[in-house]
Every structure is written in structure tokens, then in C-alpha cells.
Design an enzyme around this catalytic site. Structure first.
Site, PDB file in Angstrom:
ATOM      1  N   ASN A   1      11.344  12.381  45.142  1.00 54.25           N
ATOM      2  CA  ASN A   1      11.821  13.830  45.255  1.00 54.25           C
ATOM      3  C   ASN A   1      11.282  14.700  44.030  1.00 54.25           C
ATOM      4  OD1 ASN A   1      13.346  16.138  46.444  1.00 54.25           O
ATOM      5  ND2 ASN A   1      15.359  15.271  45.700  1.00 54.25           N
TER       6      ASN A   1
ATOM      7  N   HIS B   1      23.917  18.365  44.235  1.00 54.37           N
ATOM      8  CA  HIS B   1      24.176  17.548  45.102  1.00 54.37           C
ATOM      9  C   HIS B   1      25.369  17.535  45.926  1.00 54.37           C
ATOM     10  CE1 HIS B   1      20.516  15.392  43.531  1.00 54.37           C
ATOM     11  NE2 HIS B   1      20.425  14.893  44.766  1.00 54.37           N
TER      12      HIS B   1
END
Length: 464
Positions: free
Chosen positions: A315, A351
């Protein structure tokens, strides 16, 4: 007709229909990129912005139906903030606050105990884009001497149009799963500057197909092996009845296979960006680079024995965004650990709001802290340095890699199981071995330094 067909495909593949829609949407980026190269490369900017906006909105509608209005609202509000508030700290803080609260409200009202593909998934990607846009517009009003090289590269010298912001936000190569890129990069794409042959579409078909092939291979691995390692197995009596070593190895293999879900999506999406030209990254040592949108370093991800190596390979664009817009912007605190903790806290709530995210990222911070101390110990100890370069290293590497993969999966248990009752049950079944291992390592490190590092070396370190 499309819905029954998708149901049939999802049943034959054994995958949920939203997952099939997502993969198809990422793949649709390839014909979109080909259409752009063949028919739109030399068209005016307005035509290109319209194409990117409507193709992205169509993908949003295909996946989330009428819920695409959430992204439309946030894009419009962000544009109005840029126009009405100008290059001010107030505009940046307002943008950050509004976009973050909207995302967290979305998490709160749509939360379940399972991982669902819903509108909040692309919205977290969009949230970073829009907040980054406000930072870059703010930086455009500063003197160049006040900016870092990466800030200069991203700074916006004029306010973008609404159509430009829409094209940037809904670009088919990055709307659903990323990667992150700046509006300046998008502007260069639309202007036809991101190419290895000026005035012509880039020679990027082969690099794009290589990333597509790699991404498809990762997707195949995940599709074949993931049914053998389902999240639900952790909650069964069968898992609890297995011996301790089996439960630990299951965590290792489950995490390794499960991460291919993310790897495959990111690498395939990167291929779309390369095909369009957005992945062009200039020339290094006489070779054209296509890694501007790389979100994965797959070889490093597979071979590194270090936790920091995994983080550096995974990521990438999101981590770079957090480093640029959170960690480095907190320089005024004069405290790197505090900046690091704040950055991880931001990543946690970005998240979602489940307890598992908080545990995962706190474990990450602790593991990286211990690993850095261990690396310093190896570097400062003559004995350990010799051992690391001895013929025994291949054996050490295998042991280190096993520990790395096992305890890389350990925090992911909390990340993927979300809720307290689920992850606590799994950690209890393996006797909190990850917590114990790193706590013991952390407490042992000062004593190991005394035993393995010469006194002169320790004194020099203290003086530094």
C-alpha cells in the site's frame, strides 16, 4: 439481464457478487485506457475530464447504485471549499474535518461484523484525494523556498475547475481501490505530458500487461487457496481442537494467502494507470520508468524478512500520502515518535472504527520499535555482525522469515476479524504468543546490548 448473469458468475466462482463487480470494474479500466489512448489523447482537456468523470461515475453506479451520491456530495463540497476559502489553513482544516467526519459517519452507519464491499470502500480512497487536494492548493500559495521538493511537485498554482476536480476524483484507474496521485499528475496526464514519446500516446502497453499478468497471477493464487483458509474457521470448534503449532501455522498461511486479495487488486489497477500514462515516472539510468502509481513492490513483499520491509512494499501510495500530509506536517512537534503514533492513529480510524484496527496498528508500532532495536543490536555487536555475514545466514534467514510471516499475520487477525469477541478468542487460543514474544524481546534488549555490544561502543552511542 446483467444482474442474473453476475449472480451466475459469482456462484460459479464461489465469490460474493460485490467482489465480482469490483474485479470487473477494475478490469474495465483497461478498455477505458485504450479508448483514451486511441480516441481522446489529442482531444481538448474538457472532453478528457468529461470522459473520466462519466466513466468513473458509471463504475460507481455499477457497484453501489444510488449510493454514489456520497462521493458526489464530497467532491462538490471540496470544490466549494477551494473556491470560497482560498489558500488558508482554515480551508485545509475544514476539508480534513468534513471529509474525515463524513467517512467515519459512513463507517458507523454501514458497519457490520463482516468485511463488506460497499460505498465506504472507494470513499476512503476519495477522502485522501480530496484532503490532499486542499493541502496542495494551500502549498501553491507559498514561496517555493518554503516547500520541500515533493511539495513543489504537487503544489497547485491556480484553483482547479469543477470539471477538473471531478475528472481527478473519478478517474477509472484510481477511483475504486487507488492508487493515490496528485491533481498535478492528473493535469499532466490530461495535457499529454506523461509519455515517453512527446506528442504521442506512451509506449506503455507492455509494462501495463506485465503488471496485469502479475496481478492476475496473484488473483488466481487467492481464488484457488483462500477457500482453504476462511476467516470463519477461527470461530469453529475444529480450530480450537487443533494443536498449538497448527493454529500458529494456520495464522501464517491464512495471512499470506489473504493479503493476495489486496495485492492483486492494486497491481491490476496499477496496470490501468500505466496503460493510460499516469504511471509514467520519467527516465532513470536511460530507462523509462512506469512506477509512478506503484502500490506494491511484489518482489520485496515476497522476499523481505523484515516487518519494515513489508510495510515499505505494501500500500505504498497510501503510506506515502500519510507521510507527506500527516507525519511530515507534524514536524513542528519536534518529536518523531509522537508524529509516528499520530500518523498510525490516523491510519487506524481511516480504516474504520472496529477495535481490531486499533489493536492491529498499535501492534505494528510496537513490532517496528522492537525490530529497529534488534537491527541496531546486530549492527553494533561484532559477534552478531559476523554471524549475519557467515555461511549460516541462509539458515538464519529461514528462521527470521518464519518469525516475520507468523507475526505479520498475528496483528492481521484483529484487523480482519474486527470485533473484540472474535479476535480475543483467537489470541487466547494461541496464548497471546505475539504479544508475549515482542514484550519479552523488548524487555530483553537492554540486557542483550550489555552482553553483546562492547562497552566502548555503548559509550559512543550514549554520547551520540
Amino acid at each position: 439481464m446483467a444482474a442474473p448473469l453476475l449472480e451466475t458468475v459469482s456462484e460459479s466462482l464461489g465469490s460474493p457478487e460485490p467482489a465480482v463487480r469490483l474485479i470487473l470494474s477494475i478490469l474495465i479500466g483497461y478498455p477505458c485506457a485504450l479508448l483514451y489512448r486511441r480516441l481522446l489523447f489529442h482531444q481538448p482537456a474538457t472532453v478528457i475530464h468529461l470522459f473520466h468523470s462519466f466513466s468513473g461515475l458509471a463504475l460507481a453506479a455499477f457497484n453501489f447504485g444510488s449510493q454514489l451520491y456520497h462521493s458526489v456530495v464530497c467532491v462538490l463540497v471540496q470544490f466549494l471549499m477551494l473556491r470560497l476559502m482560498g489558500r488558508t489553513v482554515t480551508a485545509v482544516l475544514s476539508s480534513f474535518t468534513f471529509q474525515m467526519i463524513y467517512l467515519l459517519a459512513g463507517y458507523y452507519y454501514t458497519a457490520t461484523e463482516e468485511y463488506d464491499i460497499k460505498w465506504t470502500m472507494p470513499h476512503c480512497v476519495l477522502m485522501l484525494k480530496l484532503v490532499g487536494l486542499s493541502f496542495d492548493y494551500y502549498d501553491g500559495g507559498k514561496e517555493p523556498s518554503q516547500l520541500s521538493p515533493e511539495q513543489k511537485k504537487a503544489a497547485l498554482l491556480s484553483v482547479p475547475s469543477l470539471l477538473e476536480v471531478c475528472g481527478f476524483s473519478y478517474f477509472y484507474g484510481g477511483f475504486l481501490v487507488g492508487p493515490q496521485f496528485t491533481l498535478r499528475s492528473y493535469q499532466r496526464l490530461v495535457a499529454g505530458e506523461l509519455t515517453d514519446c512527446p506528442g504521442k500516446p506512451p509506449n506503455s502497453v507492455v509494462p501495463a500487461m506485465k503488471r496485469f499478468g502479475l496481478g492476475f497471477l496473484c488473483l488466481l493464487i487467492y481464488a484457488i487457496f483462500s477457500p482453504y483458509y476462511p476467516d470463519s474457521y477461527y470461530q469453529t470448534a475444529e480450530y480450537e481442537a487443533q494443536p498449538f503449532w497448527y493454529r500458529c501455522v494456520f495464522i501464517l498461511l491464512w495471512a499470506k494467502i489473504g493479503l493476495y486479495k489486496y495485492v492483486s487488486c492494486w497491481v491490476i489497477a496499477e496496470g490501468v494507470c500505466i496503460l493510460s500514462g499516469l504511471g509514467y515516472n520519467g527516465v532513470v539510468d536511460g530507462k523509462h520508468q512506469w512506477d509512478a502509481c506503484a502500490n506494491m513492490k511484489v518482489w520485496l513483499f515476497e522476499t523481505t524478512p523484515l516487518f519494515s520491509g513489508t510495510i515499505a512494499s505494501f500500500n505504498i501510495n497510501t503510506n506515502a500520502w500519510v507521510a507527506r500530509h500527516v507525519f511530515k506536517r507534524l514536524k513542528f512537534l519536534g518529536n518523531k515518535p509522537l508524529s509516528h503514533v499520530t500518523s498510525l492513529f490516523f491510519l487506524t480510524i481511516w480504516h474504520g472504527l472496529h477495535s481490531g484496527y486499533f489493536l492491529c496498528f498499535s501492534m505494528e508500532f510496537f513490532i517496528i520499535t522492537v525490530e529497529r532495536q534488534a537491527q541496531a543490536l546486530v549492527r553494533d555487536s561484532p559477534l552478531l555482525t559476523r554471524l549475519a555475514s557467515s555461511p549460516l545466514y541462509p539458515f538464519i534467514y529461514v528462521v527470521q522469515q518464519f518469525i516475520h510471516w507468523l507475526f505479520m499475520g498475528y496483528p492481521l487477525v484483529a484487523f480482519c476479524l474486527f470485533t473484540y469477541d472474535k479476535w480475543l478468542k483467537v489470541y487466547s487460543s494461541v496464548y497471546f504468543c505475539g504479544h508475549v514474544f515482542f514484550l519479552v524481546a523488548y524487555l530483553s534488549m537492554p540486557y542483550l546490548r550489555k552482553a553483546l555490544v562492547p562497552k566502548k561502543e555503548r559509550k559512543d552511542k550514549k554520547q551520540e
